[in-house]
Design a protein around this motif. Structure first.
Motif, PDB file in Angstrom:
ATOM      1  N   THR A  94      63.478  31.690  51.875  1.00  0.00           N
ATOM      2  CA  THR A  94      64.496  31.579  52.916  1.00  0.00           C
ATOM      3  C   THR A  94      65.403  30.382  52.656  1.00  0.00           C
ATOM      4  O   THR A  94      64.925  29.290  52.329  1.00  0.00           O
ATOM      5  CB  THR A  94      63.819  31.425  54.296  1.00  0.00           C
ATOM      6  N   VAL A  95      66.726  30.576  52.828  1.00  0.00           N
ATOM      7  CA  VAL A  95      67.664  29.456  52.682  1.00  0.00           C
ATOM      8  C   VAL A  95      68.254  29.037  54.029  1.00  0.00           C
ATOM      9  O   VAL A  95      68.827  27.958  54.147  1.00  0.00           O
ATOM     10  CB  VAL A  95      68.799  29.796  51.695  1.00  0.00           C
ATOM     11  N   ALA A  96      68.131  29.894  55.051  1.00  0.00           N
ATOM     12  CA  ALA A  96      68.610  29.537  56.396  1.00  0.00           C
ATOM     13  C   ALA A  96      67.826  30.354  57.413  1.00  0.00           C
ATOM     14  O   ALA A  96      67.464  31.503  57.173  1.00  0.00           O
ATOM     15  CB  ALA A  96      70.102  29.815  56.541  1.00  0.00           C
ATOM     16  N   ARG A  97      67.568  29.755  58.582  1.00  0.00           N
ATOM     17  CA  ARG A  97      66.840  30.445  59.642  1.00  0.00           C
ATOM     18  C   ARG A  97      67.596  30.332  60.956  1.00  0.00           C
ATOM     19  O   ARG A  97      68.540  29.563  61.079  1.00  0.00           O
ATOM     20  CB  ARG A  97      65.431  29.876  59.786  1.00  0.00           C
ATOM     21  N   ASP A  98      67.163  31.109  61.935  1.00  0.00           N
ATOM     22  CA  ASP A  98      67.820  31.149  63.249  1.00  0.00           C
ATOM     23  C   ASP A  98      69.332  31.378  63.084  1.00  0.00           C
ATOM     24  O   ASP A  98      70.159  30.737  63.738  1.00  0.00           O
ATOM     25  CB  ASP A  98      67.562  29.854  64.035  1.00  0.00           C
ATOM     26  N   VAL A  99      69.669  32.309  62.196  1.00  0.00           N
ATOM     27  CA  VAL A  99      71.076  32.547  61.864  1.00  0.00           C
ATOM     28  C   VAL A  99      71.708  33.518  62.868  1.00  0.00           C
ATOM     29  O   VAL A  99      71.164  34.586  63.141  1.00  0.00           O
ATOM     30  CB  VAL A  99      71.216  33.123  60.436  1.00  0.00           C
ATOM     31  N   GLN A 100      72.838  33.113  63.419  1.00  0.00           N
ATOM     32  CA  GLN A 100      73.601  33.941  64.348  1.00  0.00           C
ATOM     33  C   GLN A 100      75.067  34.007  63.901  1.00  0.00           C
ATOM     34  O   GLN A 100      75.563  33.083  63.276  1.00  0.00           O
ATOM     35  CB  GLN A 100      73.580  33.364  65.763  1.00  0.00           C
ATOM     36  N   THR A 101      75.691  35.091  64.249  1.00  0.00           N
ATOM     37  CA  THR A 101      77.133  35.225  64.035  1.00  0.00           C
ATOM     38  C   THR A 101      77.813  35.294  65.395  1.00  0.00           C
ATOM     39  O   THR A 101      77.425  36.097  66.248  1.00  0.00           O
ATOM     40  CB  THR A 101      77.472  36.485  63.230  1.00  0.00           C
ATOM     41  N   GLU A 102      78.823  34.455  65.598  1.00  0.00           N
ATOM     42  CA  GLU A 102      79.602  34.452  66.840  1.00  0.00           C
ATOM     43  C   GLU A 102      81.053  34.801  66.488  1.00  0.00           C
ATOM     44  O   GLU A 102      81.697  34.100  65.710  1.00  0.00           O
ATOM     45  CB  GLU A 102      79.532  33.083  67.508  1.00  0.00           C
ATOM     46  N   VAL A 103      81.538  35.901  67.030  1.00  0.00           N
ATOM     47  CA  VAL A 103      82.905  36.364  66.764  1.00  0.00           C
ATOM     48  C   VAL A 103      83.696  36.297  68.064  1.00  0.00           C
ATOM     49  O   VAL A 103      83.298  36.874  69.077  1.00  0.00           O
ATOM     50  CB  VAL A 103      82.910  37.809  66.233  1.00  0.00           C
ATOM     51  N   GLN A 104      84.818  35.571  68.034  1.00  0.00           N
ATOM     52  CA  GLN A 104      85.697  35.489  69.197  1.00  0.00           C
ATOM     53  C   GLN A 104      86.996  36.224  68.868  1.00  0.00           C
ATOM     54  O   GLN A 104      87.810  35.761  68.080  1.00  0.00           O
ATOM     55  CB  GLN A 104      85.989  34.038  69.582  1.00  0.00           C
ATOM     56  N   ASP A 146      88.200  34.530  65.447  1.00  0.00           N
ATOM     57  CA  ASP A 146      87.529  33.349  64.906  1.00  0.00           C
ATOM     58  C   ASP A 146      86.048  33.686  64.742  1.00  0.00           C
ATOM     59  O   ASP A 146      85.463  34.385  65.571  1.00  0.00           O
ATOM     60  CB  ASP A 146      87.675  32.151  65.845  1.00  0.00           C
ATOM     61  N   VAL A 147      85.450  33.182  63.683  1.00  0.00           N
ATOM     62  CA  VAL A 147      84.036  33.439  63.419  1.00  0.00           C
ATOM     63  C   VAL A 147      83.306  32.115  63.249  1.00  0.00           C
ATOM     64  O   VAL A 147      83.845  31.161  62.671  1.00  0.00           O
ATOM     65  CB  VAL A 147      83.848  34.287  62.139  1.00  0.00           C
ATOM     66  N   LYS A 148      82.085  32.069  63.744  1.00  0.00           N
ATOM     67  CA  LYS A 148      81.246  30.888  63.548  1.00  0.00           C
ATOM     68  C   LYS A 148      79.826  31.355  63.235  1.00  0.00           C
ATOM     69  O   LYS A 148      79.238  32.118  64.000  1.00  0.00           O
ATOM     70  CB  LYS A 148      81.264  29.995  64.785  1.00  0.00           C
ATOM     71  N   ILE A 149      79.303  30.902  62.109  1.00  0.00           N
ATOM     72  CA  ILE A 149      77.914  31.188  61.750  1.00  0.00           C
ATOM     73  C   ILE A 149      77.073  29.980  62.158  1.00  0.00           C
ATOM     74  O   ILE A 149      77.349  28.859  61.743  1.00  0.00           O
ATOM     75  CB  ILE A 149      77.761  31.448  60.238  1.00  0.00           C
ATOM     76  N   ILE A 150      76.077  30.214  62.960  1.00  0.00           N
ATOM     77  CA  ILE A 150      75.204  29.155  63.465  1.00  0.00           C
ATOM     78  C   ILE A 150      73.834  29.334  62.803  1.00  0.00           C
ATOM     79  O   ILE A 150      73.297  30.438  62.760  1.00  0.00           O
ATOM     80  CB  ILE A 150      75.071  29.245  64.992  1.00  0.00           C
ATOM     81  N   TYR A 151      73.269  28.229  62.300  1.00  0.00           N
ATOM     82  CA  TYR A 151      71.992  28.368  61.577  1.00  0.00           C
ATOM     83  C   TYR A 151      71.283  27.020  61.480  1.00  0.00           C
ATOM     84  O   TYR A 151      71.839  25.971  61.815  1.00  0.00           O
ATOM     85  CB  TYR A 151      72.246  28.912  60.167  1.00  0.00           C
ATOM     86  N   ARG A 152      70.050  27.084  61.031  1.00  0.00           N
ATOM     87  CA  ARG A 152      69.275  25.894  60.697  1.00  0.00           C
ATOM     88  C   ARG A 152      68.843  26.005  59.241  1.00  0.00           C
ATOM     89  O   ARG A 152      68.561  27.093  58.742  1.00  0.00           O
ATOM     90  CB  ARG A 152      68.020  25.770  61.568  1.00  0.00           C
ATOM     91  N   ASP A 153      68.744  24.885  58.559  1.00  0.00           N
ATOM     92  CA  ASP A 153      68.109  24.867  57.250  1.00  0.00           C
ATOM     93  C   ASP A 153      66.620  25.125  57.433  1.00  0.00           C
ATOM     94  O   ASP A 153      66.062  24.842  58.501  1.00  0.00           O
ATOM     95  CB  ASP A 153      68.334  23.512  56.563  1.00  0.00           C
ATOM     96  N   PRO A 154      65.940  25.651  56.413  1.00  0.00           N
ATOM     97  CA  PRO A 154      64.540  26.039  56.567  1.00  0.00           C
ATOM     98  C   PRO A 154      63.623  24.939  57.072  1.00  0.00           C
ATOM     99  O   PRO A 154      62.695  25.205  57.836  1.00  0.00           O
ATOM    100  CB  PRO A 154      64.147  26.477  55.143  1.00  0.00           C
TER     101      PRO A 154
END
Length: 581
Positions: free
Chosen positions: A418-428, A489-497
């Protein structure tokens, strides 16, 4: 197929005192496909076994050396000299003779029997909906951008739905509507979008065209591409194989296939990696303590000697597996429980909600979860999907050995690292350009409210080199403002592993429009897969789309097809087309 068999031959050895074992695989000398049902017997002895569905066998010989006789209808018999602990790859030559009507009928029957684990019932015309469970899916509706401009969903790279659908189609069974998760179908395939620049975890891409199945609408694709970790740089792995050996796993398409799949994974382990095995039925037990990855024979012997029987105490087994993973925890390593089961838990906590609570509690340890589904009739898709989602994990369904090879060999890095966790995409969306929008798929991953500031958000995971694709169907404003060049507008929200800090990757999507026919192959192929999902669901949103349109789009957008998976998709379209006639 030959390379699969060679991978599987790393197993065998002496397990019981005074017993000498020989193991091997049997394949067709022409097609190199495994041959099931071959009679393997010891010359001048009564010992006899049959090869399993993957051409594998294991037989005891009375002395350090012996001769084996291999016989199967339609093949020339062969005598092979063996010695103790041999791992054999034996080829049988088909008998060459002029085909007649009876021979052709028998050959056809053998093909059906090999490819259909439920052979007999299907051949006799018995069509039953197995005792399988799927989470209910209510398709996303169109949402007015002016009232609700923000759309947020958990990023998904699971692929279980696609291979499960393929299983139903191969069996000529009706595909359950709730088994069709379109995002998992789309994300089953490899896409060639560029990797992010050095130092970046992810990169964003988008395309915006007309919608082929709804001419008055448009289609937006948003792609998230993760960085790829070089195989030589992958962190050490601390893996716990949590293997279901309950009575429900006794059929050939469950435990034997599971064993074959794990052999492929073990072949890819390195000396720095370690593996423990927990097997469970009525009660769980440690079959193998943490063992270095270069002790492959020891690991494989433990896998080979699994046998099915008893009830399924999933809760106790999960607790034990996580405990071992925590005890062996590798800081900055890949710490993961790999659960392989049909999901039919019937002892201890059994409901989806109870099991979700348990996994949510355990994921705080930093141990990730991979769920592998096997089998049919009592396969519990809903349970495995929810467990992987709550456990910061991924989920795959293994219907054949090729799928196991795809997951554990071709896509080893992206499956387990895994390279990123808790990944979300927010599109406005920009209401001046977008009248309404509809997210295609992701129904059980949509967030109703903004979670970007929620420290307990539950997004998905992205593996090394993964490509996650999402599609929106857009109803454009009839007269958009001339000055409005922004679609969203797009925002990707995530945490590093290994970090709890929330990070974000911002981006913009211009309202630049191109025709569907001029879009890249990857874009059009993903759209064809999504459309097949709409057709399988008999969706009210499929517009004028049908299997003919799916085939037309897919054929023109195959592009480079490493592994032949897109070509296989064309065969699936034909299966759907035939089933709907």
């Amino acid at each position: 197929m030959r390379e699969f068999l060679l991978l599987l031959l790393l197993w065998g050895g002496s397990i019981q005192a005074q017993t000498i074992w020989v193991s091997g695989a049997v394949e067709d000398s022409v097609s190199h496909s495994p041959i099931s049902g071959v009679a393997v017997s010891v010359m001048n002895d009564t010992t006899r076994v049959l090869t399993n569905a993957f051409g594998l066998f294991k037989i005891a010989i009375p002395a350090d050396t012996a001769q084996l006789l291999l016989a199967q209808e339609g093949y020339n018999s062969q005598v092979v000299a063996v010695k103790k602990t041999d791992r054999l790859l034996i080829t049988l030559s088909p008998i060459r003779k002029a085909p007649d009507a009876i021979a052709l009928a028998k050959a056809s029957a053998r093909v059906r029997q090999y490819s259909n684990p439920n052979y007999g019932n299907v051949g006799m015309g018995i069509h039953t909906f197995y005792n399988e469970t799927y989470g209910a899916i209510y398709e996303n509706r169109f949402i007015r951008a002016k009232a609700h401009p923000v759309s947020t969903f958990a990023v998904d790279v699971d692929r279980a739905a696609y291979s499960n659908i393929r299983r139903f189609l191969r069996l000529k069974e009706k595909v359950p509507v709730d088994a069709v998760r379109i995002e998992e179908m789309v994300n089953y395939f490899h896409y060639s979008y560029p990797l992010p620049p050095p130092g970046n975890t992810m990169a964003l891409y988008s395309h915006y065209t007309n919608c082929p199945w709804e001419p008055s609408h448009n289609l937006l694709q948003i792609v998230l591409r993760a960085k790829a970790i070089d195989m030589d740089s992958l962190p050490a792995s601390n893996l716990v194989f949590l293997i279901d050996v309950s009575g429900s796993m006794g059929t050939p398409n469950k435990l034997p296939l599971l064993q074959a799949a794990f052999r492929i994974l073990v072949n890819n382990l390195r000396p720095a990696d370690k593996v423990a095995i927990v097997a469970y039925a009525g009660t769980p037990g440690v079959l193998l303590p943490a063992t270095p990855g270069d002790q492959k024979e020891k690991i494989l012997n433990a896998i080979d000697n699994l046998s099915a029987g008893g009830a399924t105490a999933g809760e106790a087994a999960i607790r034990m597996a996580y405990q071992i993973a925590v005890e062996q925890f590798i800081p900055e390593g890949n710490n993961r429980v790999i659960l392989a089961t049909d999901g039919d838990f019937n002892v201890g906590l059994t409901s989806d909600a109870e099991m979700e609570g348990l996994i949510t509690e355990k994921k705080e340890s930093g141990v990730l979860l991979t769920c592998l589904g096997f089998g049919m009739k009592n396969y519990k898709d809903s349970k495995l999907q929810s467990l992987s989602s709550m456990g910061n994990g991924n989920f795959a369904y293994i219907d054949d050995l090729e799928e196991a090879n795809k997951i554990f060999a071709r896509e080893f890095g992206s499956t387990l690292f895994t390279v990123a966790r808790d990944v979300q995409t927010e599109v406005q969306f920009n209401p001046a350009v977008v009248k309404s929008y509809r997210l295609i798929g992701y129904e059980n991953k949509v967030f109703e409210t903004d979670t970007s500031s929620d420290d307990k958000c539950c997004g998905g995971i992205i593996g090394s080199g993964h490509c996650s694709v999402a599609l929106y169907e857009i109803i454009p404003q009839e007269t958009p403002g001339v000055a409005d060049s922004l679609l969203a507008d797009v925002k990707i929200i995530y945490r590093d592993p290994l970090d709890t800090t929330m990070r974000s990757l911002p981006g913009t999507i211009p309202a630049d429009f191109t025709t569907f026919e001029k879009a890249p192959d990857d874009y059009r192929f993903a759209a064809s897969v999504a459309l097949l999902g709409l057709v399988l669901r008999n969706s009210a949103y499929r517009g004028c789309g049908n299997t003919d349109m799916v085939m037309q789009i897919a054929r023109k957008s195959l592009g480079p097809d490493k592994g032949g998976y897109r070509g296989e998709f064309l065969k699936m379209i034909k299966m759907v087309r035939k089933a709907k006639r």
